[in-house]
Enzyme design. Structure first.
Site, PDB file in Angstrom:
ATOM      1  CG  LEU A  33      -1.941  -1.063   1.411  1.00  0.00           C
ATOM      2  CD1 LEU A  33      -2.670  -0.893   2.744  1.00  0.00           C
ATOM      3  CD2 LEU A  33      -2.928  -1.040   0.259  1.00  0.00           C
ATOM      4  CG  ASP A  34       0.298   4.628  -2.663  1.00  0.00           C
ATOM      5  OD1 ASP A  34       0.958   3.764  -3.251  1.00  0.00           O
ATOM      6  OD2 ASP A  34      -0.460   5.437  -3.240  1.00  0.00           O
ATOM      7  CE  LYS A  35       6.081   7.965   5.094  1.00  0.00           C
ATOM      8  NZ  LYS A  35       7.269   8.856   5.040  1.00  0.00           N
ATOM      9  CG  ASP A  36       1.591   8.452   5.508  1.00  0.00           C
ATOM     10  OD1 ASP A  36       1.902   7.806   6.521  1.00  0.00           O
ATOM     11  OD2 ASP A  36       2.216   9.446   5.106  1.00  0.00           O
ATOM     12  CB  THR A  37      -2.666   4.061   1.611  1.00  0.00           C
ATOM     13  OG1 THR A  37      -2.484   5.154   0.709  1.00  0.00           O
ATOM     14  CG2 THR A  37      -3.988   3.380   1.283  1.00  0.00           C
TER      15      THR A  37
END
Length: 219
Positions: A33-37
Site C-alpha cells: 500500500l502507498d505510504k500512509d494509506t
C-alpha cells in the site's frame, strides 16, 4: 501494528513460518500500500501461497476497493477512468497520466456521498466520499486518477494540488490531517492453494472517520 512495522508484526505473529520469497526485508509480503494509506493487506505464510498470490496480483484477479475522501467531486458521479500512467515528465518523483508511454491503468469509481455546497454559481459539493475499484495496480493509481478528474484526495501531500474550500481546510487543520485520505476497504481473492474464496473488509481508521464526520456536519 501501530508503532512498529508490518514485517515486525508478521514475524511476531507467525515466527519463522512466513514465506521466504520476499527475503529478510519483506518476508511474506505479496503487495504494497502507498505510504500512509490504511487498510487491508494480504501476506503469505508459505512459498506456495506466495507464488500463487503474486500470480493473482500480476493478472489483477483480485477484488480491491478503496474509500477516498476527495476535494470536490468528479463531473460524473460514477464511471471508469482508463489512462496510461507513468513517471511525470516534470517531476520524476511523481506519477502522472501520460498521452504517450506509461502503463494501462483502469479504475472504476462511484461517488457515495457529497459534503457541503460551494458558494460559487455551480454549487458543486465541497468534498466527496468515493469508492474506487482497481482493475490494475499502478503506483499511486487512485491518487493520480482522482486528481485527473478534478477530485484530488484530501490531505494528499503529492497530488492534492489546489486548495480545498475554507471550511474543508479548517477541518483538515483542526484534525491535523496530513496524509492522503485513502483506505483499502475490501480485498477479495480465491486462495491459490485451497481454492476457497476469501473476502476481507475493514472500516476506515479513526482519523478518516473523524474527517468524514466533520465533513458531514457541513451539510
Amino acid at each position: 501494528c501501530e508503532t512498529g512495522t508490518l514485517v515486525n508484526a508478521l514475524l511476531y505473529h507467525c515466527g519463522d513460518t512466513l514465506s521466504g520469497i520476499g527475503g529478510v526485508a519483506r518476508p511474506g509480503i505479496v503487495h504494497r500500500l502507498d505510504k500512509d494509506t490504511s487498510g487491508v493487506m494480504v501476506a503469505a505464510k508459505t512459498d506456495e501461497a506466495h507464488q500463487g498470490l503474486s500470480a493473482l496480483f500480476a493478472t489483477h484477479d483480485i477484488e480491491r476497493t478503496y474509500i477516498a475522501l476527495t476535494r470536490g467531486t468528479p463531473k460524473a458521479l460514477n464511471g471508469r477512468i482508463e489512462t496510461q500512467i507513468g513517471r511525470s515528465l516534470h517531476d520524476r518523483k511523481k506519477m502522472a497520466v501520460l498521452k504517450h508511454g506509461g502503463r494501462l491503468a483502469v479504475t472504476d469509481y462511484v461517488v457515495q456521498k457529497t459534503f457541503g455546497q460551494a458558494t460559487k454559481a455551480n454549487g458543486a459539493p465541497l468534498a466527496s466520499r468515493i469508492a474506487c475499484t482497481l482493475h490494475t495496480g499502478r503506483t499511486h493509481q487512485i491518487r493520480v486518477h482522482m486528481a485527473s478528474v478534478g477530485a484530488p484526495l484530501l490531505g494528499d501531500p503529492v497530488y492534492g494540488s489546489g486548495a480545498a474550500a475554507i471550511p474543508v481546510r479548517t477541518i483538515l487543520d483542526e484534525l491535523n490531517f496530513t496524509r492522503q485520505a485513502l483506505h483499502a476497504a475490501i480485498l477479495g481473492l480465491v486462495h491459490p492453494v485451497t481454492g476457497k474464496h476469501l473476502r476481507f473488509e475493514t472500516l476506515p481508521p479513526p482519523d478518516m472517520e473523524a474527517l468524514e464526520t466533520q465533513l458531514a456536519a457541513l451539510d
